[in-house]
Design a protein around this motif. Sequence first.
Motif, PDB file in Angstrom:
ATOM      1  N   ASP A 112      69.915  18.183  20.628  1.00 31.11           N
ATOM      2  CA  ASP A 112      70.426  19.298  19.826  1.00 31.11           C
ATOM      3  C   ASP A 112      70.260  20.633  20.554  1.00 31.11           C
ATOM      4  O   ASP A 112      70.806  21.651  20.137  1.00 31.11           O
ATOM      5  CB  ASP A 112      69.665  19.384  18.491  1.00 31.11           C
ATOM      6  N   VAL A 113      69.475  20.614  21.610  1.00 26.67           N
ATOM      7  CA  VAL A 113      69.236  21.873  22.342  1.00 26.67           C
ATOM      8  C   VAL A 113      70.376  22.114  23.326  1.00 26.67           C
ATOM      9  O   VAL A 113      70.620  21.286  24.211  1.00 26.67           O
ATOM     10  CB  VAL A 113      67.886  21.800  23.100  1.00 26.67           C
ATOM     11  N   PRO A 114      71.091  23.223  23.181  1.00 26.52           N
ATOM     12  CA  PRO A 114      72.179  23.503  24.131  1.00 26.52           C
ATOM     13  C   PRO A 114      71.615  23.860  25.509  1.00 26.52           C
ATOM     14  O   PRO A 114      70.582  24.529  25.605  1.00 26.52           O
ATOM     15  CB  PRO A 114      72.919  24.690  23.499  1.00 26.52           C
ATOM     16  N   LEU A 115      72.292  23.388  26.542  1.00 22.85           N
ATOM     17  CA  LEU A 115      71.808  23.620  27.906  1.00 22.85           C
ATOM     18  C   LEU A 115      72.709  24.569  28.686  1.00 22.85           C
ATOM     19  O   LEU A 115      72.287  25.198  29.650  1.00 22.85           O
ATOM     20  CB  LEU A 115      71.723  22.279  28.662  1.00 22.85           C
ATOM     21  N   GLU A 116      73.956  24.640  28.229  1.00 25.21           N
ATOM     22  CA  GLU A 116      74.970  25.436  28.941  1.00 25.21           C
ATOM     23  C   GLU A 116      74.513  26.899  29.071  1.00 25.21           C
ATOM     24  O   GLU A 116      74.184  27.554  28.081  1.00 25.21           O
ATOM     25  CB  GLU A 116      76.278  25.364  28.124  1.00 25.21           C
ATOM     26  N   GLY A 117      74.464  27.370  30.298  1.00 21.16           N
ATOM     27  CA  GLY A 117      74.137  28.787  30.533  1.00 21.16           C
ATOM     28  C   GLY A 117      72.677  29.135  30.298  1.00 21.16           C
ATOM     29  O   GLY A 117      72.310  30.313  30.291  1.00 21.16           O
ATOM     30  N   ARG A 118      71.825  28.137  30.093  1.00 21.45           N
ATOM     31  CA  ARG A 118      70.411  28.408  29.811  1.00 21.45           C
ATOM     32  C   ARG A 118      69.566  28.412  31.091  1.00 21.45           C
ATOM     33  O   ARG A 118      69.936  27.807  32.094  1.00 21.45           O
ATOM     34  CB  ARG A 118      69.843  27.335  28.864  1.00 21.45           C
ATOM     35  N   ARG A 119      68.412  29.058  30.983  1.00 17.30           N
ATOM     36  CA  ARG A 119      67.434  29.024  32.081  1.00 17.30           C
ATOM     37  C   ARG A 119      66.511  27.826  31.807  1.00 17.30           C
ATOM     38  O   ARG A 119      65.767  27.829  30.823  1.00 17.30           O
ATOM     39  CB  ARG A 119      66.641  30.326  32.125  1.00 17.30           C
ATOM     40  N   ILE A 120      66.626  26.832  32.662  1.00 17.36           N
ATOM     41  CA  ILE A 120      65.908  25.573  32.394  1.00 17.36           C
ATOM     42  C   ILE A 120      64.794  25.379  33.427  1.00 17.36           C
ATOM     43  O   ILE A 120      65.001  25.590  34.627  1.00 17.36           O
ATOM     44  CB  ILE A 120      66.882  24.371  32.447  1.00 17.36           C
ATOM     45  N   GLY A 121      63.637  24.974  32.951  1.00 15.58           N
ATOM     46  CA  GLY A 121      62.529  24.642  33.841  1.00 15.58           C
ATOM     47  C   GLY A 121      62.180  23.171  33.686  1.00 15.58           C
ATOM     48  O   GLY A 121      62.239  22.624  32.583  1.00 15.58           O
ATOM     49  N   VAL A 122      61.868  22.526  34.803  1.00 11.90           N
ATOM     50  CA  VAL A 122      61.459  21.115  34.772  1.00 11.90           C
ATOM     51  C   VAL A 122      60.088  21.027  35.424  1.00 11.90           C
ATOM     52  O   VAL A 122      59.917  21.448  36.577  1.00 11.90           O
ATOM     53  CB  VAL A 122      62.464  20.219  35.546  1.00 11.90           C
ATOM     54  N   ILE A 123      59.112  20.493  34.707  1.00 11.60           N
ATOM     55  CA  ILE A 123      57.793  20.253  35.320  1.00 11.60           C
ATOM     56  C   ILE A 123      57.734  18.787  35.709  1.00 11.60           C
ATOM     57  O   ILE A 123      57.877  17.906  34.865  1.00 11.60           O
ATOM     58  CB  ILE A 123      56.644  20.584  34.341  1.00 11.60           C
ATOM     59  N   GLY A 124      57.543  18.519  36.999  1.00 12.10           N
ATOM     60  CA  GLY A 124      57.422  17.133  37.454  1.00 12.10           C
ATOM     61  C   GLY A 124      58.603  16.706  38.295  1.00 12.10           C
ATOM     62  O   GLY A 124      59.764  16.952  37.945  1.00 12.10           O
ATOM     63  N   ASN A 125      58.300  16.102  39.434  1.00 11.07           N
ATOM     64  CA  ASN A 125      59.347  15.665  40.363  1.00 11.07           C
ATOM     65  C   ASN A 125      59.202  14.171  40.686  1.00 11.07           C
ATOM     66  O   ASN A 125      59.381  13.753  41.808  1.00 11.07           O
ATOM     67  CB  ASN A 125      59.293  16.502  41.648  1.00 11.07           C
ATOM     68  N   GLY A 126      58.839  13.371  39.653  1.00 12.71           N
ATOM     69  CA  GLY A 126      58.887  11.920  39.808  1.00 12.71           C
ATOM     70  C   GLY A 126      60.335  11.463  39.677  1.00 12.71           C
ATOM     71  O   GLY A 126      61.265  12.279  39.717  1.00 12.71           O
ATOM     72  N   SER A 127      60.546  10.170  39.501  1.00  7.79           N
ATOM     73  CA  SER A 127      61.914   9.644  39.403  1.00  7.79           C
ATOM     74  C   SER A 127      62.699  10.355  38.304  1.00  7.79           C
ATOM     75  O   SER A 127      63.879  10.674  38.482  1.00  7.79           O
ATOM     76  CB  SER A 127      61.886   8.143  39.099  1.00  7.79           C
ATOM     77  N   SER A 128      62.045  10.610  37.160  1.00  6.72           N
ATOM     78  CA  SER A 128      62.759  11.236  36.041  1.00  6.72           C
ATOM     79  C   SER A 128      63.166  12.665  36.388  1.00  6.72           C
ATOM     80  O   SER A 128      64.336  13.035  36.248  1.00  6.72           O
ATOM     81  CB  SER A 128      61.893  11.244  34.777  1.00  6.72           C
ATOM     82  N   GLY A 129      62.200  13.474  36.839  1.00  5.85           N
ATOM     83  CA  GLY A 129      62.494  14.866  37.173  1.00  5.85           C
ATOM     84  C   GLY A 129      63.580  14.966  38.233  1.00  5.85           C
ATOM     85  O   GLY A 129      64.497  15.786  38.131  1.00  5.85           O
ATOM     86  N   VAL A 130      63.498  14.116  39.245  1.00  6.77           N
ATOM     87  CA  VAL A 130      64.475  14.174  40.342  1.00  6.77           C
ATOM     88  C   VAL A 130      65.875  13.796  39.841  1.00  6.77           C
ATOM     89  O   VAL A 130      66.865  14.447  40.161  1.00  6.77           O
ATOM     90  CB  VAL A 130      64.021  13.265  41.509  1.00  6.77           C
ATOM     91  N   GLN A 131      65.936  12.738  39.029  1.00  6.19           N
ATOM     92  CA  GLN A 131      67.260  12.293  38.563  1.00  6.19           C
ATOM     93  C   GLN A 131      67.975  13.355  37.729  1.00  6.19           C
ATOM     94  O   GLN A 131      69.190  13.470  37.774  1.00  6.19           O
ATOM     95  CB  GLN A 131      67.132  11.012  37.727  1.00  6.19           C
ATOM     96  N   MET A 132      67.209  14.133  36.948  1.00  7.03           N
ATOM     97  CA  MET A 132      67.889  15.074  36.046  1.00  7.03           C
ATOM     98  C   MET A 132      68.291  16.381  36.735  1.00  7.03           C
ATOM     99  O   MET A 132      69.060  17.160  36.178  1.00  7.03           O
ATOM    100  CB  MET A 132      67.018  15.366  34.819  1.00  7.03           C
ATOM    101  N   MET A 133      67.790  16.632  37.941  1.00  6.44           N
ATOM    102  CA  MET A 133      68.023  17.934  38.566  1.00  6.44           C
ATOM    103  C   MET A 133      69.512  18.224  38.803  1.00  6.44           C
ATOM    104  O   MET A 133      69.999  19.305  38.477  1.00  6.44           O
ATOM    105  CB  MET A 133      67.260  18.028  39.893  1.00  6.44           C
ATOM    106  N   GLU A 134      70.216  17.277  39.369  1.00 11.00           N
ATOM    107  CA  GLU A 134      71.631  17.555  39.699  1.00 11.00           C
ATOM    108  C   GLU A 134      72.475  17.803  38.446  1.00 11.00           C
ATOM    109  O   GLU A 134      73.165  18.832  38.362  1.00 11.00           O
ATOM    110  CB  GLU A 134      72.184  16.406  40.554  1.00 11.00           C
TER     111      GLU A 134
END
Length: 483
Positions: free
Chosen positions: A164-186
């Motif tokens: 339900d959280v809109p992502l378009e045009g938002r400033r997004i931060g991701v903590i963690g660079n395991g398989s999950s964090g890496v996959q969602m970056m692109e």
Amino acid sequence: MSEGSELETCIIGAGMSGLLMGIRLQAAGQRFRIFEKAASVGGTWRENTYPGLSCDVPSFFYCYSFEPNPDWSHRFSPGPEIRAYFERVARKYGLLEHISFGRAVTSARWEHGRWLIGTSDGEEVRADVLVDATGPLHIKHYPEIPGLADFAGACFHSADWDHDVPLEGRRIGVIGNGSSGVQMMEPLSRVASHLTLFQRTPQWIFPLGNKRYSERERRWTRRLPMLGKLTRAFYKRIFDLASVGVTEDGYWRRRMAKGCRDHLASVTDPVLRAKLTPDYEPGCKRLILSNRFYPTLEREHVALVTEGIDHVEPRGVVTLDGQLHELDVLVLATGFRPHEWGIADVVGADGLSLKEAWASGPRSYRSITLPGFPNFFMIVGPNSPIGNISVIDVSETQTSYILACIRRLEREPGRALTPRPQAAEAFQASLREAMQGTVWVTGCQSWYLDPDGVPTLWPWSAKRFHQLMARPDFSHFEWIDAA
Ligand code: NAP
């Protein structure tokens, strides 16, 4: 319970391995029931819905061997497709009528020769055999970062995505660079106005492209099922070979390392490259497969922050250098607690709890059973080869092994089996010794390691796993009265 056998089996979890156990038991005419905490099947593929979710095992190999799927869209198909596959299989095999949805198993106690199982709705059921199919990556790890609860934007775990959280045009931060964090970056970089990855430890990334199968290719695979079988056999072979790299020093380990190092060298910005360079051997932490991660980090509006996190405040994340990184959305791609097993309260014979038995980390006898817990079996339990081969391949072998135990139990009415402590100790001792040759103990922190620093994995080859687990060695078990 389904009809047929005198024994009743209770399976916890209707994910990939719980469904598989159900299919096996059904085919063998066994009575069984599956308890599932959620409202649908799919396990990890139901819980994880983050953008970019896919499986890094090729789809032709990440499906049951007896239930091929010619319609995979990609070499590594997206998560929703995998989830749909398991839903389809559950329907096809008539498993839904065996599943109690919305009922979590909250306790299990060995009492008077049977398992007394408590569920979240306050009921108790009895079963002769208990199969834990909850898997190790089930309980979410929420980081203890001061002020996290004060964040004014949206904040959620990667395995609990808030759509339900809109992502378009938002400033997004991701903590963690395991398989999950890496996959969602692109995919996040395609919608975010600014994307920040907070990295604590650099990861080795092995480059792997994700080929899309054309309609023509899929048509051929539908027409000629042998093509799908050959593709599966090909990937299985590759995995069996490549898995040697994590358990033995030699050609495959060097090859894996070279692939990672060459890929890292493709990062053009030297400052970024330095930040991304790990100080441990490739494969020590679970290897990440991606050819999109580095190019994503080189985009203008994407930042890699390696300064440690000091605290979170309503406007964003404050790093140790005092800088505030303002955010609208904060994703906790901080992984799971693999050493806290899915069910909180399991008590075996003589009042021994699983918590006590695993005081210094999860242990098993050959990844499936453990002393003091009669007729209790785990799928993808501690010491399974999850760092080496496809977890579906692992589960197929383990469910066959469990079924062989159940069949033997049928021939021994009034008795229950549990591995001899000496057999479990001998297995653990040989396992610890063999761990010395693995890449997992070469000097890194990872979720593979138990509190004593011992990987809860399988230190030998895939071939050895299949050989050793081909059938139970009943001389390693003892029988107890279950009448
Ligand atoms: P993970 O590999 O455990 O990664 C967690 C990340 O969060 C790490 O980068 C960790 O940093 C970081 N982290 C944890 N606590 C932190 C804190 N307090 N502050 C800053 N950073 C923190 O978790 P995951 O990415 O969810 O993956 C878990 C496993 O799930 C994978 O290894 C894989 O087996 C499976 N998985 C598989 C696929 C697939 O394609 N098959 C996809 C996703 C997940 P450190 O490295 O410093 O600890």
